[in-house]
Design a protein around this motif. Structure first.
Motif, PDB file in Angstrom:
ATOM      1  N   ASP A   1     -10.053   0.172 -14.789  1.00  0.00           N
ATOM      2  CA  ASP A   1      -8.974   0.580 -13.884  1.00  0.00           C
ATOM      3  C   ASP A   1      -7.620   0.362 -14.541  1.00  0.00           C
ATOM      4  O   ASP A   1      -6.863  -0.527 -14.157  1.00  0.00           O
ATOM      5  CB  ASP A   1      -9.020  -0.251 -12.598  1.00  0.00           C
ATOM      6  N   LYS A   2      -7.311   1.151 -15.544  1.00  0.00           N
ATOM      7  CA  LYS A   2      -5.977   1.027 -16.140  1.00  0.00           C
ATOM      8  C   LYS A   2      -4.967   1.598 -15.149  1.00  0.00           C
ATOM      9  O   LYS A   2      -5.194   2.638 -14.564  1.00  0.00           O
ATOM     10  CB  LYS A   2      -5.929   1.793 -17.464  1.00  0.00           C
ATOM     11  N   PRO A   3      -3.811   0.943 -14.981  1.00  0.00           N
ATOM     12  CA  PRO A   3      -2.835   1.434 -14.008  1.00  0.00           C
ATOM     13  C   PRO A   3      -2.356   2.857 -14.275  1.00  0.00           C
ATOM     14  O   PRO A   3      -1.657   3.429 -13.495  1.00  0.00           O
ATOM     15  CB  PRO A   3      -1.673   0.426 -14.134  1.00  0.00           C
ATOM     16  N   GLU A   5      -4.322   5.458 -14.584  1.00  0.00           N
ATOM     17  CA  GLU A   5      -5.229   6.454 -13.999  1.00  0.00           C
ATOM     18  C   GLU A   5      -4.639   7.013 -12.703  1.00  0.00           C
ATOM     19  O   GLU A   5      -3.859   6.339 -12.029  1.00  0.00           O
ATOM     20  CB  GLU A   5      -6.585   5.809 -13.698  1.00  0.00           C
ATOM     21  N   TRP A   8      -4.159   4.891  -9.668  1.00  0.00           N
ATOM     22  CA  TRP A   8      -3.087   3.888  -9.586  1.00  0.00           C
ATOM     23  C   TRP A   8      -1.703   4.520  -9.498  1.00  0.00           C
ATOM     24  O   TRP A   8      -0.699   3.821  -9.557  1.00  0.00           O
ATOM     25  CB  TRP A   8      -3.172   2.927 -10.779  1.00  0.00           C
ATOM     26  N   ARG A   9      -1.662   5.839  -9.370  1.00  0.00           N
ATOM     27  CA  ARG A   9      -0.378   6.484  -9.107  1.00  0.00           C
ATOM     28  C   ARG A   9       0.185   5.878  -7.826  1.00  0.00           C
ATOM     29  O   ARG A   9      -0.550   5.659  -6.871  1.00  0.00           O
ATOM     30  CB  ARG A   9      -0.610   7.991  -8.921  1.00  0.00           C
ATOM     31  N   ALA A  13      -1.997   4.855  -4.516  1.00  0.00           N
ATOM     32  CA  ALA A  13      -2.224   3.435  -4.211  1.00  0.00           C
ATOM     33  C   ALA A  13      -1.681   3.105  -2.815  1.00  0.00           C
ATOM     34  O   ALA A  13      -2.296   2.355  -2.049  1.00  0.00           O
ATOM     35  CB  ALA A  13      -1.554   2.566  -5.272  1.00  0.00           C
ATOM     36  N   CYS A  42      -8.482  -7.076  -3.841  1.00  0.00           N
ATOM     37  CA  CYS A  42      -8.118  -5.717  -4.238  1.00  0.00           C
ATOM     38  C   CYS A  42      -6.869  -5.246  -3.484  1.00  0.00           C
ATOM     39  O   CYS A  42      -5.970  -4.613  -4.058  1.00  0.00           O
ATOM     40  CB  CYS A  42      -9.298  -4.796  -3.936  1.00  0.00           C
ATOM     41  N   ARG A  45      -3.934  -7.044  -4.979  1.00  0.00           N
ATOM     42  CA  ARG A  45      -3.627  -6.529  -6.315  1.00  0.00           C
ATOM     43  C   ARG A  45      -2.888  -5.183  -6.213  1.00  0.00           C
ATOM     44  O   ARG A  45      -1.925  -4.914  -6.944  1.00  0.00           O
ATOM     45  CB  ARG A  45      -4.954  -6.356  -7.064  1.00  0.00           C
ATOM     46  N   THR A  46      -3.336  -4.347  -5.275  1.00  0.00           N
ATOM     47  CA  THR A  46      -2.681  -3.038  -5.073  1.00  0.00           C
ATOM     48  C   THR A  46      -1.239  -3.245  -4.612  1.00  0.00           C
ATOM     49  O   THR A  46      -0.325  -2.549  -5.060  1.00  0.00           O
ATOM     50  CB  THR A  46      -3.475  -2.205  -4.041  1.00  0.00           C
ATOM     51  N   HIS A  49       0.876  -4.174  -7.515  1.00  0.00           N
ATOM     52  CA  HIS A  49       1.103  -2.977  -8.340  1.00  0.00           C
ATOM     53  C   HIS A  49       2.223  -2.118  -7.744  1.00  0.00           C
ATOM     54  O   HIS A  49       3.095  -1.619  -8.463  1.00  0.00           O
ATOM     55  CB  HIS A  49      -0.206  -2.179  -8.436  1.00  0.00           C
ATOM     56  N   SER A  53       5.848  -0.546  -9.072  1.00  0.00           N
ATOM     57  CA  SER A  53       5.895   0.884  -9.414  1.00  0.00           C
ATOM     58  C   SER A  53       6.533   1.784  -8.360  1.00  0.00           C
ATOM     59  O   SER A  53       6.792   2.953  -8.625  1.00  0.00           O
ATOM     60  CB  SER A  53       4.474   1.390  -9.693  1.00  0.00           C
TER      61      SER A  53
END
Length: 433
Positions: A1-3, A5, A8-9, A13, A42, A45-46, A49, A53
């Protein structure tokens, strides 16, 4: 799960966080403690992120979703006060940049407008479930955005096909408007958002009276300035093809590009060119920079006159469209004029086509004199189309439904030639039975 991908936009998200929390009673009802702690981890973590972002997300709905996700997380994860202050400041800015003062979204898509209203209504319910008071600007934004959305609702309860959107399911539209708790009338004219609405009798006429959205806020902006849609009660009569933003399962990319063209909309095209250029990389180029608009409510009905300069620089003509709907909604008169523009380019004789795309359940029959078309709506009324000047033909077209599926339909096309001194073609749509 690289950010990096798509998952993870920031907007993806943000939506994910919302739906996890909306369905939390279901997804956290397991007695499996490892599963529960993984899920909660999860969610946290989201949220972290999104903290990093959200402000980098594209302007408009994507940024709004990201900031709303941060605020939702701050209300639902323990110790969220610092995040809430940060999130609410970002959310306020995101709302101000996502919508025009008249309540319409900056990408001019009715589907994005619908999603924006749904998002804000969901966020308000997160506040309420925590027994917190939502900020005033959130309620104020809903009060502004709902009338704008209602301005693009047809008699069947669905939305018009504008700026890449398809028609939208009436049940979804109804549910979102209900969730907004805003009781209001449709906005009849939205100068910034760019749509005009005339409703009389059973008829609803929608008009695109603005330049397309700027390229950086819309992936599927359309060259549709001056186009119309018309419905009669629960039946659509004149439509735009729609669906350019729904490239994917049923609509290949090249078709999606074609659905953005002026020819895919119910308006005039000159020399088979788009009124605003669609560049090879998919962005919008030069074309319509300004639209002059004049609207009057008169005893005989409502009158709209609009003109755009999309063809002035390249072909030397200004397109002016005059629309008049009778007070009972049974008659729509139109005139499309091509006038020499004041710009340097001297106009030459140039072919034009005025298109009227028909809804899937409309059956057209050319009249014997070749100047008219009888339009039978399945299970609905009979309408007649007449053109004064120009050659009238019936050609194939398509219409994209709310699920993103194209349906074969037909279109009326009136063709002629513009001459340097100026030309005009008049037309009439009349309910005859």
């Amino acid at each position: 799960d690289k950010p990096s991908e798509p998952a993870w936009r920031a907007d993806n998200a943000g939506w994910r966080l919302f739906f996890w929390t909306a369905h939390a009673p279901l997804i956290l009802s397991s007695g499996d403690l490892v599963y529960r702690s993984l899920t909660l981890n999860c969610i946290a973590r989201t949220a972290r992120h999104l903290d990093r972002s959200a402000e980098k997300a594209p302007l408009g709905l994507p940024r709004l979703v990201a900031w709303a996700g941060i605020v939702a997380a701050s209300l639902l994860i323990p110790g969220g006060n610092p995040r809430r202050l940060f999130g609410e400041a970002g959310l306020r800015k995101a709302i101000d940049t996502a919508f025009y003062p008249d309540g319409g979204c900056i990408c001019r898509s009715p589907l994005v407008q619908l999603d924006g209203i749904m998002l804000m209504a969901m966020l308000r319910s997160v506040y309420e479930s925590r027994r917190e008071t939502p900020p005033d600007y959130l309620n104020e934004a809903l009060t502004r955005t709902v009338p704008a959305l209602l301005g693009l609702i047809h008699g069947d309860g669905g939305l018009g096909s504008w700026q890449g959107a398809a028609a939208a399911d009436p049940l979804l539209v109804e549910a979102v408007v209900l969730a907004s708790r805003v009781r209001t009338r449709p906005l009849r004219q939205a100068r910034d958002w760019g749509y005009q609405r005339i409703a009389a009798g059973n008829s609803v006429l929608q008009v695109d009276a603005a330049p397309p959205p700027v390229a950086r806020v819309a992936d599927a902006g359309c060259a549709s300035t001056g186009a119309i849609e018309l419905s009669d009660g629960p039946h659509r009569l004149i439509v735009n093809c729609g669906g350019a933003a729904l490239a994917g399962a049923f609509i290949p990319d090249d078709l999606a590009q074609g659905l953005r063209t002026t020819a895919a909309h119910s308006t005039l095209t000159l020399a088979e060119r788009n009124s605003t250029a669609i560049l090879p990389d998919g962005t919008l180029g030069k074309g319509v920079t300004e639209v002059e608009l004049n609207r009057q409510e008169i005893e005989a009905g409502s009158r709209i006159e609009l003109s755009h300069d999309g063809y002035a620089r390249r072909l030397g003509y200004t397109h002016r469209r005059l629309l008049l709907m009778s007070a009972d909604g049974r008659e729509i008169r139109g005139e499309d004029m091509l006038l020499p523009s004041e710009r340097r380019k001297k106009p030459a004789v140039t072919p034009y086509a005025v298109r009227f795309h028909l809804a899937p359940d409309v059956e057209p029959t050319l009249t014997a004199d070749g100047q008219g078309v009888l339009l039978r709506i399945e299970m609905g009324a009979l309408w007649q189309f007449r053109a004064g000047g120009g050659a009238v033909t019936i050609e194939e077209s398509l219409w994209v439904d709310p699920d993103g599926r194209p349906h074969a339909t037909q279109q009326i096309v009136v063709t002629g030639e513009a001459v340097p001194g100026g030309s005009s073609v008049g037309w009439l749509l009349k309910r005859v039975g």
